[in-house]
Write a protein that holds these residues in place. Structure first.
Motif, PDB file in Angstrom:
ATOM      1  N   UNK A   1     -35.554  38.938 -25.333  1.00 10.15           N
ATOM      2  CA  UNK A   1     -35.460  39.248 -26.668  1.00 10.15           C
ATOM      3  C   UNK A   1     -36.320  40.142 -27.312  1.00 10.15           C
ATOM      4  N   UNK A   2     -36.003  40.667 -28.329  1.00 15.50           N
ATOM      5  CA  UNK A   2     -36.924  41.313 -29.272  1.00 15.50           C
ATOM      6  C   UNK A   2     -37.177  40.341 -30.514  1.00 15.50           C
ATOM      7  N   UNK A   3     -38.560  39.992 -30.649  1.00 20.48           N
ATOM      8  CA  UNK A   3     -38.694  38.909 -31.606  1.00 20.48           C
ATOM      9  C   UNK A   3     -39.881  39.307 -32.597  1.00 20.48           C
ATOM     10  N   UNK A   4     -39.768  38.822 -33.754  1.00 17.18           N
ATOM     11  CA  UNK A   4     -40.833  39.092 -34.665  1.00 17.18           C
ATOM     12  C   UNK A   4     -41.580  37.879 -34.770  1.00 17.18           C
ATOM     13  N   UNK A   5     -42.739  37.783 -34.362  1.00 19.16           N
ATOM     14  CA  UNK A   5     -43.606  36.495 -34.346  1.00 19.16           C
ATOM     15  C   UNK A   5     -44.867  36.529 -35.422  1.00 19.16           C
TER      16      UNK A   5
END
Length: 743
Positions: free
Chosen positions: A131-135
Motif C-alpha cells: 500500500x501507499x498510506x498517509x499516516x
C-alpha cells in the motif's frame, strides 16, 4: 547450565538496558575459576548483546520531531487486520487495526513497523497487500501506573516503532505472503460458522491466532476461568498437532517409506516419524504468525528430534534451555514480553512438578502455579482455573482443535460446525464456573510479581517429598503476599493518588482506614480505565472504596462507574447520568480518621453539564486539597469569597483555558497544582495560558501526561509533601531515549 546462564544474561541486558549487569556477569565468569572461566565468559558477551539490542530498539522508535506529523509511506501489511465495530464519540463505526512495515522514507530512514488504526476506512485493508498510506504518527508512549498495560514495553517487545492513524490509502499490489493466507483461512472459518457468534470469534483464534472476533464478554469468560491460554496458539496446540502427526506417521507413513526406500530402514520408525511431525508443526506455527509460544515449541521439538536421531536422551530442562536461548538470540527484546514469561514458565513448572508427581497430580498442580503467575502478570484472579482446565484442556485438545484443523484442511464445514458446537459448550461451562469463582476472589489481594513467585516457590517446596528444613516453616512464603499493602497513614493525614488515565480523571484519596474514589476515568465498548488500572490497584493493595464521588456524567470522569459494586455509596453532581448515585449538594460533609471532606458545589438548583461537577474540599492535619471536577470560570466567579486556601489544587477540566482563573488562584493560593490530561492530546490540556498563570503565581505543576501516576501525601517531613512521580521514581529503559549508560 551455560545455555541458561547466557539466556538469563541476555534477559538482564534487555531489562536493565545499562552496562553494570555486563560487569556483574564478567565478575561471575572470573569467579567461576580458571578452568571454567572461558566457558562462562560468554555470559558478559550475552549481556552486552542484550544491552545493544535494547539500545538499538530504542533508537528505532519514532523521533520526537515526527510526533503528530502526517507522512506518506509505501510498504506492506504484515499482520491479519483486526476488524471491529465499536461506539466511538457517541456513534457506531467500523475500526481496523493492522501492523504495517514501511519502506525507507527520507524523513525517517530505514524500515519500521507501525501499528495502524483506521476509523471508518474508505476500503478495508487486507493482509499481505502493498500500500501507499498517509499516516498521522504518534509514539507508543501509553499510560504508566502501578498496574495496567505498559504500552511502551509492549511495543518494544513486538518491534513496533510507532503508532499511527490512517488518513489515506492506495493499493499498489494485491495481497500475498503469509499474512494474506492467514487472513483467507480466518475468513473461511468465519464463513463456515457464521451462525454462531461464539464459534466465529474462537475458531479463527485457534487456526491463525486472529482474536479480533472475540467480543469483550467472551474474552472475559476465558480470562475469568484461567483458560485464556487456549485462545492463543501456544506450545499446547503445536504439541497436540505434532503428536498426532507423529503417531500417524509412525503407523502409516513411515512403514510406506521404509518399503519404498530401503535406505530409510537404518532409522527406527520413531525417528522417521519426527520429520512429518516437525513439518506440520512448522506449518501450524506459520499460521499463528510464528508467535513466541510456537517458536518455543518448535525449538523444543527440534531438540527432541535431534536427540532421537542421535539416540540420546534429553531432559525437558535442556530442551527448554535451548529453546529459550534460541528465541532470545533471534528476538532478544522478546524478553520484555509477558507471553515469553508465561510460556516458558509454564513448561518450567511442568518440568519441576514432573520430578516427583504423577500425571494426575500434575494436571491439578500446574493450573494452580499458572494461576498465580497469571494473577501477577495480568492482574486477574482465576481461582477455579484448576477445575476449569481439567475440563477444558481435554475438550480443546482432543476434540475442538483436531476438528477445527481437519475442517480447515479438508474444507468440510460440518467438522467446523461440530467444533463450533463444542466451543459453545465450553463457554457455557466457563460462565458457570465464573459465577462460582467471582465471590471467592473478591477479597483476595492480587499478588505482585515478587509475592507470586514466593507463593509458587512455597507451593513447589511443600509438594516435594523432602526439603532441607521443617515444612512447618513454609507458611512464611505467604508473608510477601499477606503483607503487601500501602504505607500506613497517621490520624489526620491524607494521601492522593492520581491515576494516569489519559484525557480523563481518576483519583483516590486515602486516610488511615478509609478510601474515597473521585472519578473513574473513561470507558469504551470493550473495557475501561477502571477495569484495567483502578480495580487491579485496589485489589493488589487490599483496599475497597468506602465512598465514590463521580463529579459529573461525562465519560472521561464517569465511564468506569459501571465496574464497581453497586453497594458502594455514590455522590454525583449529575445523579441522573450516573446510575446508583445520590445528588451531591453543597453543605454535605463527613469525617474519616481526622480528615474532613466537605462538598462546596453544586447548590440545590444545580446547573447542567460541567458546571454541575461535585467540588470537594479535603482538610487534614495542616494540609488541604481541592477537587473541582470540570467547573468553569463561571462557577469560580460565583464562589469568589468562599474559596478556601489549599495546598494542592487539582486543575479543573484537565487544565483547560475555560477554568483556573487568576481570581481563583488569588483566593486558593495553592503551592502545587495537578493536571490529569492525555499526552499530546488534540485538546492541548493543560493550556499554555493556564500554565502561565500558575507559573506567575509560583505554583509547582504536576502532570500525569508527563509524570505518569502521581502519589501526593500531605504532612511529610519538614512540612514538605511526599510526592512520587511514577515515570521518574519507577522509570524503565524503554521510557527513556536511547543512550549508553553504566547505571
Amino acid at each position: 547450565m551455560q545455555r541458561w546462564g547466557m539466556a538469563l544474561a541476555i534477559m538482564a541486558g534487555c531489562w536493565w538496558g545499562v552496562l553494570w549487569p555486563v560487569l556483574v556477569c564478567l565478575l561471575l565468569a572470573l569467579a567461576a575459576g580458571r578452568g571454567r572461566a572461558s566457558a562462562w565468559l560468554w555470559m558478559p558477551v550475552a549481556c552486552l548483546y542484550g544491552v545493544w539490542q535494547m539500545q538499538t530498539g530504542l533508537a528505532q522508535r519514532l523521533p520526537d520531531d515526527l510526533q503528530g506529523k502526517s507522512l506518506t509511506f509505501t510498504g506492506q501489511v504484515i499482520s491479519v487486520p483486526e476488524n471491529q465495530a465499536r461506539i466511538r464519540f457517541g456513534r457506531r463505526q467500523q475500526e481496523q487495526h493492522f501492523t504495517f512495515e514501511t519502506d525507507d522514507h527520507p524523513d525517517w530512514p530505514g524500515s519500521h513497523r507501525i501499528r495502524v488504526s483506521s476509523y471508518d476506512p474508505p476500503r478495508a485493508v487486507n493482509g499481505g497487500e502493498r500500500l501507499q498510506v498517509q499516516l498521522k504518527l504518534k509514539a507508543g508512549r501509553g499510560l504508566y501506573n502501578a498496574t495496567g498495560l505498559d504500552l511502551a514495553r509492549h511495543d518494544l517487545a513486538q518491534g513496533v516503532a510507532a503508532r499511527a492513524t490512517l488518513k489515506g490509502v492506495e493499493l499498489l499490489e494485491p495481497g500475498a505472503g503469509l499474512s494474506h493466507w492467514r487472513q483467507r483461512f480466518a475468513g473461511a472459518v468465519q464463513d463456515a460458522v457464521a451462525s454462531s457468534p461464539i464459534a466465529k470469534g474462537v475458531l479463527p483464534a485457534l487456526v491463525v491466532g486472529d482474536r479480533s472476533g472475540l467480543d469483550n464478554r467472551l474474552l472475559a469468560d476465558f480470562q475469568a476461568t484461567g483458560a485464556a491460554h487456549l485462545l492463543a496458539i501456544s506450545g499446547l496446540h503445536v504439541a497436540i498437532v505434532a503428536g498426532a502427526i507423529w503417531w500417524l506417521g509412525r503407523l502409516l507413513l513411515v512403514p510406506l517409506c521404509q518399503w519404498l526406500w530401503p535406505f530409510t530402514r537404518r532409522f527406527t520408525q520413531q525417528q522417521l516419524a519426527w520429520l512429518p511431525a516437525l513439518f506440520v508443526a512448522a506449518g501450524y506455527s506459520a499460521l499463528a504468525g510464528f508467535s513466541l509460544p510456537t517458536q518455543r515449541a518448535l525449538v523444543m521439538l527440534l531438540v527432541l528430534a535431534v536427540a532421537s536421531l542421535r539416540r540420546r536422551e534429553v531432559s525437558v530442562w535442556n530442551s527448554l534451555g535451548w529453546a529459550l536461548l534460541a528465541v532470545l538470540l533471534t528476538q532478544p527484546l522478546s524478553a520484555l514480553s509477558q507471553s515469553l514469561w508465561l510460556s516458558f514458565a509454564a513448561v518450567a513448572v511442568i518440568a519441576a512438578l514432573m520430578m516427583g508427581h504423577s500425571g494426575r497430580r500434575l494436571m491439578l498442580l500446574l493450573p494452580v502455579q499458572i494461576m498465580l503467575l497469571s494473577a501477577a502478570l495480568f492482574s486477574q484472579w482465576s481461582l477455579l482455573a484448576p477445575v476449569a482446565n481439567l475440563v477444558l484442556i481435554p475438550l480443546y485438545s482432543l476434540l475442538i482443535i483436531p476438528l477445527t484443523l481437519l475442517g480447515v484442511l479438508s474444507g468440510l464445514d460440518g467438522l467446523l460446525e461440530g467444533a463450533g458446537a463444542a466451543v459453545e459448550l465450553s463457554v457455557l461451562i466457563m460462565r458457570w464456573l465464573a459465577e462460582l469463582s467471582a465471590p471467592m476472589g473478591a477479597n483476595l489481594p492480587l499478588p505482585t510479581v515478587t509475592s507470586a513467585l514466593c507463593l509458587m516457590a512455597g507451593l513447589f517446596l511443600w509438594l516435594l517429598p523432602a526439603v532441607p528444613f521443617p515444612k512447618r516453616l513454609l507458611p512464611f512464603w505467604l508473608l510477601p503476599w499477606l503483607t503487601q499493602s500501602l504505607a500506613p497513614l497517621e490520624e489526620g493525614q491524607w494521601e492522593l493518588t492520581a491515576f494516569d488515565v489519559g484525557q480523563g480523571l481518576a483519583l483516590a484519596v486515602r486516610t488511615r482506614d478509609h478510601l474515597l474514589l473521585y472519578d473513574t476515568g473513561a470507558s469504551w465498548s470493550e473495557g475501561s480505565m477502571a477495569r484495567s488500572i483502578i480495580l487491579p490497584w485496589l485489589s493488589r493493595n487490599g483496599v475497597v472504596p468506602d465512598r465514590m464521588v463521580i463529579s459529573h456524567g461525562d465519560n472521561d470522569h464517569a465511564g468506569g462507574n459501571r465496574d464497581f459494586a453497586g453497594s458502594i455509596p455514590r455522590l454525583s453532581g449529575e445523579p441522573d447520568r450516573v446510575p446508583g448515585s445520590a445528588a451531591c449538594v453543597a453543605g454535605d460533609a463527613w469525617n474519616w480518621d481526622g480528615v474532613r471532606f466537605s462538598v462546596l458545589w453544586p447548590p440545590e438548583d444545580r446547573p447542567a453539564g460541567n458546571d454541575a461537577s461535585c467540588v470537594v474540599l479535603v482538610e487534614g492535619k495542616d494540609w488541604r486539597l481541592l477537587l473541582p471536577g470540570d467547573i468553569s470560570r463561571d462557577v469560580e466567579y460565583r464562589m469568589l469569597g468562599q474559596w478556601p486556601e489549599v495546598d494542592l489544587l487539582v486543575l479543573a477540566h484537565h487544565g483547560s483555558q475555560s477554568s483556573t482563573s487568576a481570581a481563583l488562584l488569588r483566593e486558593v493560593r495553592p503551592d502545587w497544582a495537578l493536571a490529569s490530561a492525555g499526552y499530546q492530546h488534540y485538546f492541548g490540556h493543560p493550556h499554555r495560558a493556564v500554565l502561565s498563570r500558575l507559573a506567575s503565581s509560583g505554583v509547582t505543576v504536576l502532570r500525569t501526561d508527563e509524570d505518569g501516576m502521581i502519589v501526593f501525601r500531605g504532612d511529610g517531613h519538614d512540612n514538605v509533601p511526599l510526592i512520587t512521580k511514577w515515570r521518574q521514581q519507577h522509570a524503565r529503559p524503554w521510557q527513556q531515549p536511547a543512550g549508553w549508560r553504566f547505571w
